[in-house]
Design a protein around this motif. Structure first.
Motif, mmCIF file in Angstrom:
data_model
loop_
_atom_site.group_PDB
_atom_site.id
_atom_site.type_symbol
_atom_site.label_atom_id
_atom_site.label_comp_id
_atom_site.label_asym_id
_atom_site.label_seq_id
_atom_site.Cartn_x
_atom_site.Cartn_y
_atom_site.Cartn_z
ATOM 1 N N SER A 1 0.872 -1.189 -0.004
ATOM 2 C CA SER A 1 -0.060 -0.019 0.013
ATOM 3 C C SER A 1 1.061 1.179 0.043
ATOM 4 N N LEU A 2 0.286 2.338 -0.470
ATOM 5 C CA LEU A 2 0.966 3.674 -0.522
ATOM 6 C C LEU A 2 -0.341 4.608 -0.235
ATOM 7 N N ARG A 3 -0.062 5.827 0.357
ATOM 8 C CA ARG A 3 -0.968 6.913 0.279
ATOM 9 C C ARG A 3 -0.183 8.207 -0.422
ATOM 10 N N LEU A 4 -0.843 8.540 -1.479
ATOM 11 C CA LEU A 4 -0.437 9.800 -2.121
ATOM 12 C C LEU A 4 -1.084 11.020 -1.469
ATOM 13 N N SER A 5 -0.320 12.100 -1.253
ATOM 14 C CA SER A 5 -1.007 13.340 -0.790
ATOM 15 C C SER A 5 -0.880 14.422 -1.875
ATOM 16 N N GLY B 1 -12.535 -0.380 -5.418
ATOM 17 C CA GLY B 1 -11.990 -1.472 -4.794
ATOM 18 C C GLY B 1 -10.736 -1.294 -4.001
ATOM 19 N N ARG B 2 -9.667 -0.798 -4.687
ATOM 20 C CA ARG B 2 -8.440 -0.943 -4.339
ATOM 21 C C ARG B 2 -7.946 0.478 -3.907
ATOM 22 N N PHE B 3 -8.535 1.590 -4.504
ATOM 23 C CA PHE B 3 -7.987 2.940 -4.328
ATOM 24 C C PHE B 3 -9.129 3.420 -3.845
#
Length: 118
Positions: free
Chosen positions: A17-21, A66-68
């Motif tokens: 997983s990653l979280r972009l800002s 469903g993923r992002f």
């Protein structure tokens, strides 16, 4: 005028997983639709997700449903893209965009690289 700066990209293994800002300048952030797009090498830029100014309406590309998950914090002038169950085919430069609607994007960030290894 709106300036957008993305962060949070990097290298991750498949399934991770990653979280972009995306941090936006300006006082009218909540009036803009915000979107995420991506461009893989040799391919055209493609739409990923978008969210309206209030956060109540979201648009998804089928391949990430469903993923992002896109979200926004208007108090922080920031939009996020939480990416789970990443696949190697998600490897791309991810761009943040702002505009008056989900079909018009007036401002773009510089992009952040996401690389998913198999």
């Amino acid at each position: 005028q709106v300036q957008l700066v993305e962060s949070g990209g990097g290298l991750v293994q498949a399934g991770g997983s990653l979280r972009l800002s995306c941090a936006a300048s300006g006082r009218t952030f909540s009036s803009y639709y915000m979107g995420w797009f991506r461009q893989a090498p040799g391919r055209e830029r493609e739409f990923v997700q978008a969210i309206d100014g209030s956060g109540a309406i979201r648009h998804y590309a089928e391949f990430v449903k469903g993923r992002f998950t896109i979200s926004r914090d208007n108090a922080k002038n920031t939009v996020y893209l939480q990416m789970n169950s990443l696949k190697p085919e998600d490897t791309a430069v991810y761009y943040c965009a702002a505009g008056p609607s989900a079909s018009r994007w007036d401002y773009w960030g510089q992009g952040t690289q996401v690389t998913v290894s198999s």
